[in-house]
Write a protein that holds these residues in place. Structure first.
Motif, PDB file in Angstrom:
ATOM      1  N   SER A 190       0.845  -1.192   0.000  1.00 14.80           N
ATOM      2  CA  SER A 190       0.000   0.000   0.000  1.00 14.80           C
ATOM      3  C   SER A 190       0.884   1.247   0.000  1.00 14.80           C
ATOM      4  O   SER A 190       2.114   1.173   0.116  1.00 14.80           O
ATOM      5  N   THR A 191       0.234   2.423  -0.112  1.00 16.78           N
ATOM      6  CA  THR A 191       1.002   3.672  -0.084  1.00 16.78           C
ATOM      7  C   THR A 191       1.767   3.813   1.223  1.00 16.78           C
ATOM      8  O   THR A 191       2.944   4.180   1.232  1.00 16.78           O
ATOM      9  N   TRP A 192       1.110   3.500   2.328  1.00 16.28           N
ATOM     10  CA  TRP A 192       1.770   3.600   3.628  1.00 16.28           C
ATOM     11  C   TRP A 192       2.937   2.615   3.731  1.00 16.28           C
ATOM     12  O   TRP A 192       4.004   2.955   4.240  1.00 16.28           O
ATOM     13  N   GLN A 193       2.746   1.390   3.241  1.00 12.49           N
ATOM     14  CA  GLN A 193       3.816   0.407   3.278  1.00 12.49           C
ATOM     15  C   GLN A 193       4.994   0.821   2.402  1.00 12.49           C
ATOM     16  O   GLN A 193       6.160   0.574   2.755  1.00 12.49           O
ATOM     17  N   MET A 194       4.723   1.463   1.279  1.00 14.46           N
ATOM     18  CA  MET A 194       5.814   1.943   0.425  1.00 14.46           C
ATOM     19  C   MET A 194       6.577   3.078   1.105  1.00 14.46           C
ATOM     20  O   MET A 194       7.804   3.163   0.989  1.00 14.46           O
ATOM     21  N   ILE A 195       5.848   3.936   1.818  1.00 13.37           N
ATOM     22  CA  ILE A 195       6.517   5.018   2.539  1.00 13.37           C
ATOM     23  C   ILE A 195       7.438   4.448   3.612  1.00 13.37           C
ATOM     24  O   ILE A 195       8.594   4.866   3.742  1.00 13.37           O
ATOM     25  N   ILE A 196       6.932   3.479   4.373  1.00 19.26           N
ATOM     26  CA  ILE A 196       7.708   2.897   5.466  1.00 19.26           C
ATOM     27  C   ILE A 196       8.859   2.037   4.954  1.00 19.26           C
ATOM     28  O   ILE A 196       9.986   2.112   5.468  1.00 19.26           O
ATOM     29  N   GLY A 197       8.580   1.215   3.942  1.00 21.85           N
ATOM     30  CA  GLY A 197       9.570   0.234   3.506  1.00 21.85           C
ATOM     31  C   GLY A 197      10.515   0.693   2.422  1.00 21.85           C
ATOM     32  O   GLY A 197      11.634   0.163   2.303  1.00 21.85           O
ATOM     33  N   VAL A 198      10.102   1.650   1.611  1.00 17.55           N
ATOM     34  CA  VAL A 198      10.919   2.060   0.468  1.00 17.55           C
ATOM     35  C   VAL A 198      11.460   3.473   0.642  1.00 17.55           C
ATOM     36  O   VAL A 198      12.659   3.721   0.452  1.00 17.55           O
ATOM     37  N   VAL A 199      10.580   4.402   1.026  1.00 19.26           N
ATOM     38  CA  VAL A 199      10.962   5.812   1.038  1.00 19.26           C
ATOM     39  C   VAL A 199      11.806   6.165   2.264  1.00 19.26           C
ATOM     40  O   VAL A 199      12.913   6.704   2.146  1.00 19.26           O
ATOM     41  N   LEU A 200      11.280   5.874   3.459  1.00 21.23           N
ATOM     42  CA  LEU A 200      11.958   6.311   4.682  1.00 21.23           C
ATOM     43  C   LEU A 200      13.392   5.799   4.804  1.00 21.23           C
ATOM     44  O   LEU A 200      14.294   6.573   5.159  1.00 21.23           O
ATOM     45  N   PRO A 201      13.666   4.507   4.548  1.00 25.14           N
ATOM     46  CA  PRO A 201      15.055   4.060   4.685  1.00 25.14           C
ATOM     47  C   PRO A 201      16.031   4.812   3.786  1.00 25.14           C
ATOM     48  O   PRO A 201      17.207   4.930   4.126  1.00 25.14           O
ATOM     49  N   GLN A 202      15.550   5.326   2.663  1.00 26.96           N
ATOM     50  CA  GLN A 202      16.455   5.990   1.727  1.00 26.96           C
ATOM     51  C   GLN A 202      16.595   7.486   1.999  1.00 26.96           C
ATOM     52  O   GLN A 202      17.595   8.099   1.573  1.00 26.96           O
ATOM     53  N   ILE A 203      15.623   8.070   2.673  1.00 26.57           N
ATOM     54  CA  ILE A 203      15.718   9.516   2.899  1.00 26.57           C
ATOM     55  C   ILE A 203      16.274   9.879   4.270  1.00 26.57           C
ATOM     56  O   ILE A 203      16.700  11.022   4.471  1.00 26.57           O
ATOM     57  N   MET A 204      16.292   8.944   5.211  1.00 21.06           N
ATOM     58  CA  MET A 204      16.772   9.282   6.548  1.00 21.06           C
ATOM     59  C   MET A 204      18.224   9.759   6.556  1.00 21.06           C
ATOM     60  O   MET A 204      18.553  10.739   7.233  1.00 21.06           O
ATOM     61  N   PRO A 205      19.126   9.108   5.821  1.00 20.61           N
ATOM     62  CA  PRO A 205      20.493   9.660   5.782  1.00 20.61           C
ATOM     63  C   PRO A 205      20.533  11.072   5.219  1.00 20.61           C
ATOM     64  O   PRO A 205      21.306  11.914   5.695  1.00 20.61           O
ATOM     65  N   ARG A 206      19.710  11.328   4.221  1.00 19.04           N
ATOM     66  CA  ARG A 206      19.691  12.669   3.642  1.00 19.04           C
ATOM     67  C   ARG A 206      19.101  13.674   4.606  1.00 19.04           C
ATOM     68  O   ARG A 206      19.519  14.844   4.636  1.00 19.04           O
ATOM     69  N   LEU A 207      18.152  13.253   5.432  1.00 19.61           N
ATOM     70  CA  LEU A 207      17.585  14.163   6.430  1.00 19.61           C
ATOM     71  C   LEU A 207      18.658  14.601   7.420  1.00 19.61           C
ATOM     72  O   LEU A 207      18.728  15.776   7.787  1.00 19.61           O
ATOM     73  N   ILE A 208      19.507  13.669   7.844  1.00 17.77           N
ATOM     74  CA  ILE A 208      20.600  14.026   8.752  1.00 17.77           C
ATOM     75  C   ILE A 208      21.554  14.992   8.072  1.00 17.77           C
ATOM     76  O   ILE A 208      21.997  15.984   8.670  1.00 17.77           O
ATOM     77  N   ASP A 209      21.875  14.735   6.803  1.00 14.49           N
ATOM     78  CA  ASP A 209      22.744  15.656   6.066  1.00 14.49           C
ATOM     79  C   ASP A 209      22.100  17.032   5.932  1.00 14.49           C
ATOM     80  O   ASP A 209      22.780  18.058   6.008  1.00 14.49           O
ATOM     81  N   SER A 210      20.794  17.046   5.722  1.00 12.32           N
ATOM     82  CA  SER A 210      20.084  18.319   5.593  1.00 12.32           C
ATOM     83  C   SER A 210      20.135  19.110   6.894  1.00 12.32           C
ATOM     84  O   SER A 210      20.305  20.334   6.886  1.00 12.32           O
TER      85      SER A 210
END
Length: 272
Positions: free
Chosen positions: A178-198
């Motif tokens: 689902s959209t929520w599962q894609m956010i949790i499983g696909v999106v968040l793991p890839q953007i968290m390092p960038r959030l720290i850099d930001s």
């Protein structure tokens, strides 16, 4: 033919080369300060290091009757509290809005123009508005930090989300996510390092807004103290305070970098 571009210094050499500019700056300051003090013993623009030591002993170790503790630590606590609140709220906004705007087209169409517009408004230009609307207390100072760095951080995360390969999203949908599962499983793991850099990249701007707000009105803070003693030309207090702000910024940046390396080692292995 030997080319210097093919050689790199050792670990010790990097340390020495990194320290060299600072050593040169200190030596140059001592030489110029000695010359100015020889010509005018009462010179306050470039005081001797003994003056720095005396001033910092006074504000670091002696309790001030007005606040009940040493001014140095009193000011440090105030500034770090404001910085932490502003950066923390901004990071939370960047995470939530960045994911929603970057991943869901309807949300992007509704909010992206507004976020882009807010990111282009000079934050210091709205400082009087914030003081009028929220008063002269802590709220207006924290909101200034959020207004200054959150829109830029949100846009950074939006671009990171949109850069995720479309193939990954298609595969997740094929597997029934689902959209929520894609956010949790696909999106968040890839953007968290960038959030720290930001967050790391926004620390400089955040310190600027903290000091600007404190310079106008505050009960304490590193920026407040710097602008308070400037009327007395107290460079023996101002320069150590500036150095302390720099050290705090370096420590925060180092801590965030270590957090990123420990929490997301795969990202740094990929970069290496």
């Amino acid at each position: 033919m030997r080319r210097i571009v093919n050689y790199a210094p050792s670990a010790g050499g990097r340390l020495l080369l990194g320290a060299l500019p600072f050593a040169i700056a200190v030596i140059a300051y001592v030489i110029v300060s000695d010359a100015r003090l020889a010509a005018n013993p009462g010179d306050k623009i470039m005081p001797a290091f003994s003056s720095f030591v005396a001033a910092m002993q006074r504000v670091v170790f002696r309790s001030d009757p007005a606040v009940g503790q040493p001014l140095f630590w009193f000011d440090t606590w105030f500034s770090l509290a404001r910085l932490g609140a502003g950066v923390g709220i901004s990071a939370l906004l960047a995470l939530t809005l960045g994911v929603l705007v970057g991943f869901i087209p309807y949300v992007r169409s509704a909010l992206d123009p507004m976020i882009a517009t807010l990111s282009l408004i000079p934050p210091l230009a709205v400082l009087p508005i914030l003081f009028i609307a929220f008063g002269l207390g802590e709220t207006s100072k924290v909101i200034l930090i959020v207004f200054g760095i959150a829109p830029v951080m949100v846009r950074d995360i939006v671009l990171t989300v949109m850069a995720i390969p479309r193939e990954q999203i298609i595969k997740a949908q094929t597997l029934g996510a689902s959209t929520w599962q894609m956010i949790i499983g696909v999106v968040l793991p890839q953007i968290m390092p960038r959030l720290i850099d930001s967050v790391r990249l926004s620390l400089g701007a955040a310190w600027l807004y903290v000091i600007a707000a404190e310079a106008i009105t505050a009960e304490g803070g590193l920026g407040y103290r710097i602008f308070l003693v400037r009327r007395y030309l107290a460079m023996d207090v101002i320069l150590p305070y500036v150095a302390w702000i720099t050290i705090l910024a370096f420590v925060l940046d180092f801590a965030l970098r270590q957090l990123s390396q420990r929490a997301f080692p795969w990202k740094h292995l990929k970069e290496a």
